[in-house]
Scaffold this motif. Structure first.
Motif, PDB file in Angstrom:
ATOM      1  N   HIS A  39       0.844  -1.196   0.000  1.00 35.40           N
ATOM      2  CA  HIS A  39       0.000   0.000   0.000  1.00 35.40           C
ATOM      3  C   HIS A  39       0.875   1.241   0.000  1.00 35.40           C
ATOM      4  N   ASP A  40       0.358   2.312  -0.583  1.00 36.06           N
ATOM      5  CA  ASP A  40       1.010   3.599  -0.415  1.00 36.06           C
ATOM      6  C   ASP A  40       0.869   4.038   1.040  1.00 36.06           C
ATOM      7  N   PHE A  41       1.795   4.854   1.497  1.00 37.52           N
ATOM      8  CA  PHE A  41       1.687   5.370   2.859  1.00 37.52           C
ATOM      9  C   PHE A  41       0.412   6.182   3.036  1.00 37.52           C
ATOM     10  N   GLU A  42       0.104   7.051   2.054  1.00 33.57           N
ATOM     11  CA  GLU A  42      -1.044   7.950   2.180  1.00 33.57           C
ATOM     12  C   GLU A  42      -2.368   7.294   1.799  1.00 33.57           C
ATOM     13  N   ASP A  43      -2.334   6.117   1.243  1.00 36.47           N
ATOM     14  CA  ASP A  43      -3.561   5.464   0.794  1.00 36.47           C
ATOM     15  C   ASP A  43      -3.522   3.990   1.159  1.00 36.47           C
ATOM     16  N   GLY A  44      -3.409   3.744   2.443  1.00 36.08           N
ATOM     17  CA  GLY A  44      -3.325   2.367   2.929  1.00 36.08           C
ATOM     18  C   GLY A  44      -2.853   2.352   4.363  1.00 36.08           C
ATOM     19  N   CYS A  45      -1.659   2.882   4.590  1.00 33.74           N
ATOM     20  CA  CYS A  45      -1.180   3.020   5.968  1.00 33.74           C
ATOM     21  C   CYS A  45      -2.004   4.085   6.695  1.00 33.74           C
ATOM     22  N   VAL A  46      -2.106   5.262   6.107  1.00 36.04           N
ATOM     23  CA  VAL A  46      -2.974   6.322   6.638  1.00 36.04           C
ATOM     24  C   VAL A  46      -4.333   6.196   5.970  1.00 36.04           C
ATOM     25  N   ARG A  47      -5.398   6.150   6.796  1.00 37.33           N
ATOM     26  CA  ARG A  47      -6.731   5.908   6.242  1.00 37.33           C
ATOM     27  C   ARG A  47      -7.733   6.962   6.710  1.00 37.33           C
ATOM     28  N   TYR A  48      -8.687   7.251   5.839  1.00 37.32           N
ATOM     29  CA  TYR A  48      -9.775   8.178   6.121  1.00 37.32           C
ATOM     30  C   TYR A  48      -9.267   9.576   6.471  1.00 37.32           C
ATOM     31  N   LEU A  49      -8.293  10.052   5.709  1.00 36.76           N
ATOM     32  CA  LEU A  49      -7.787  11.411   5.919  1.00 36.76           C
ATOM     33  C   LEU A  49      -7.972  12.201   4.639  1.00 36.76           C
ATOM     34  N   TRP A  50      -8.881  13.156   4.679  1.00 35.89           N
ATOM     35  CA  TRP A  50      -9.073  14.028   3.541  1.00 35.89           C
ATOM     36  C   TRP A  50      -7.784  14.808   3.261  1.00 35.89           C
ATOM     37  N   GLY A  51      -7.536  15.096   1.976  1.00 39.43           N
ATOM     38  CA  GLY A  51      -6.388  15.903   1.624  1.00 39.43           C
ATOM     39  C   GLY A  51      -5.522  15.296   0.545  1.00 39.43           C
ATOM     40  N   ASP A  52      -5.742  13.998   0.254  1.00 37.13           N
ATOM     41  CA  ASP A  52      -5.014  13.407  -0.868  1.00 37.13           C
ATOM     42  C   ASP A  52      -5.589  13.967  -2.170  1.00 37.13           C
ATOM     43  N   ASP A  53      -4.916  13.708  -3.257  1.00 38.29           N
ATOM     44  CA  ASP A  53      -5.293  14.293  -4.550  1.00 38.29           C
ATOM     45  C   ASP A  53      -6.727  13.952  -4.930  1.00 38.29           C
ATOM     46  N   ILE A  80       8.089   3.201  10.832  1.00 35.89           N
ATOM     47  CA  ILE A  80       6.738   2.659  10.662  1.00 35.89           C
ATOM     48  C   ILE A  80       6.826   1.413   9.796  1.00 35.89           C
ATOM     49  N   ALA A  81       6.427   0.279  10.352  1.00 35.96           N
ATOM     50  CA  ALA A  81       6.592  -1.005   9.683  1.00 35.96           C
ATOM     51  C   ALA A  81       5.443  -1.307   8.732  1.00 35.96           C
ATOM     52  N   SER A  82       5.623  -2.346   7.951  1.00 40.40           N
ATOM     53  CA  SER A  82       4.623  -2.795   6.997  1.00 40.40           C
ATOM     54  C   SER A  82       3.344  -3.225   7.717  1.00 40.40           C
ATOM     55  N   GLY A  83       2.214  -2.899   7.124  1.00 40.16           N
ATOM     56  CA  GLY A  83       0.933  -3.315   7.674  1.00 40.16           C
ATOM     57  C   GLY A  83       0.357  -2.405   8.730  1.00 40.16           C
ATOM     58  N   VAL A  84       1.087  -1.378   9.125  1.00 37.72           N
ATOM     59  CA  VAL A  84       0.575  -0.432  10.120  1.00 37.72           C
ATOM     60  C   VAL A  84      -0.619   0.320   9.541  1.00 37.72           C
ATOM     61  N   ILE A  85      -1.638   0.522  10.383  1.00 34.90           N
ATOM     62  CA  ILE A  85      -2.812   1.309  10.005  1.00 34.90           C
ATOM     63  C   ILE A  85      -2.933   2.481  10.959  1.00 34.90           C
ATOM     64  N   ILE A  86      -2.980   3.676  10.403  1.00 33.72           N
ATOM     65  CA  ILE A  86      -3.199   4.883  11.192  1.00 33.72           C
ATOM     66  C   ILE A  86      -4.565   5.418  10.798  1.00 33.72           C
ATOM     67  N   LEU A  87      -5.556   5.209  11.658  1.00 35.22           N
ATOM     68  CA  LEU A  87      -6.919   5.652  11.364  1.00 35.22           C
ATOM     69  C   LEU A  87      -7.058   7.133  11.675  1.00 35.22           C
ATOM     70  N   MET A  88      -7.631   7.864  10.735  1.00 34.80           N
ATOM     71  CA  MET A  88      -7.746   9.300  10.897  1.00 34.80           C
ATOM     72  C   MET A  88      -9.202   9.763  10.887  1.00 34.80           C
ATOM     73  N   GLY A  89      -9.400  11.055  10.619  1.00 37.46           N
ATOM     74  CA  GLY A  89     -10.681  11.692  10.921  1.00 37.46           C
ATOM     75  C   GLY A  89     -11.697  11.800   9.824  1.00 37.46           C
ATOM     76  N   GLY A  90     -11.598  11.001   8.775  1.00 36.86           N
ATOM     77  CA  GLY A  90     -12.526  11.183   7.671  1.00 36.86           C
ATOM     78  C   GLY A  90     -13.909  10.626   7.883  1.00 36.86           C
ATOM     79  N   ASN A  91     -14.098   9.809   8.906  1.00 38.59           N
ATOM     80  CA  ASN A  91     -15.414   9.168   9.056  1.00 38.59           C
ATOM     81  C   ASN A  91     -15.912   9.185  10.494  1.00 38.59           C
ATOM     82  N   HIS A  92     -15.651  10.262  11.208  1.00 37.61           N
ATOM     83  CA  HIS A  92     -16.146  10.347  12.595  1.00 37.61           C
ATOM     84  C   HIS A  92     -17.580  10.865  12.616  1.00 37.61           C
ATOM     85  N   ASN A  93     -18.457  10.139  11.947  1.00 39.69           N
ATOM     86  CA  ASN A  93     -19.869  10.525  11.893  1.00 39.69           C
ATOM     87  C   ASN A  93     -20.774   9.462  12.499  1.00 39.69           C
TER      88      ASN A  93
END
Length: 218
Positions: A39-53, A80-93
């Protein structure tokens, strides 16, 4: 089929070279080792974060809804190792106190709740397949064991593991940790760090403190 983003498990990518999302701030020499996750760092490791292209082209919750979006803040020399998931603020609804947790479109504008910035401080190591929940701060020099789910802040120089992650042990004594927090070696000029690498790659905090007092503090 996606082309593999890493050529070998030993390959790393410095975050400074790959991060484009304005909601992610990264320090020097912090890296992602994502070979096994593909996975890309910004589209797999980091998830649900608005701001990507793609999400910037689809909608703008700041302008459209007035949301205050959480950021991901990463310090220097973070691993930051492979498979890490950083859940962010895109879906706090989703509201557990409401009758339904379903995010009806009609309520999206008012249902969003920020969780606070997610912070990974300098010299932290996030092990393979760990998950970092939104709004958590992982202290400097902390270690998150592989497969852990981090739901609350991790103190500096502390090893945590499990689901939910709990303290396993401190890496050093309280006195040594205070010295490390004072020195903040990861903020030194790179030339000074390179000179101190043999000490940094040892357990001699007192020797590093002598170097700090002699070379950094004056």
């Amino acid at each position: 089929m996606k082309q593999h983003r890493f050529n070998h498990w030993s390959e790393i990518k410095y975050l400074k070279d790959i991060v484009t999302n304005p909601m992610i701030e990264v320090g020097e020499y912090s890296y992602y080792s994502g070979y096994y996750d593909n996975h890309d760092f910004e589209d797999g490791c980091v998830r649900y974060l608005w701001g990507d292209d793609k999400s910037r082209k689809l909608f703008n919750p700041i302008e459209d809804h007035g949301w205050h979006l959480d950021k991901l803040l990463i310090g220097n020399y973070v691993c930051i190792a492979s498979g890490v998931i950083i859940l962010m603020g895109g879906n706090h609804n989703h509201h557990s106190e409401w009758i339904t947790v379903y995010p009806f479109v009609e309520q999206i504008e008012t249902s969003y709740e920020p969780k606070g910035d997610t912070i990974i401080e300098s010299d932290a190591w996030i092990g393979m397949n760990a998950m970092i929940m939104p709004g958590v701060t992982i202290g400097e020099g902390a270690i998150v064991a592989a497969g852990s789910v981090v739901v609350k802040d991790v103190p500096p120089y502390t090893i945590v593991g499990g689901n939910p992650a709990k303290e396993i042990k401190k890496r050093f004594s309280d006195i040594e940790i205070e010295k490390l927090k004072e020195m903040r070696w990861f903020d030194w000029e790179r030339e000074k760090i390179e000179r101190a690498i043999p000490i940094l790659s040892s357990s001699s905090i007192n020797q590093l403190y002598d170097f700090y007092q002699r070379e950094i503090k004056p």
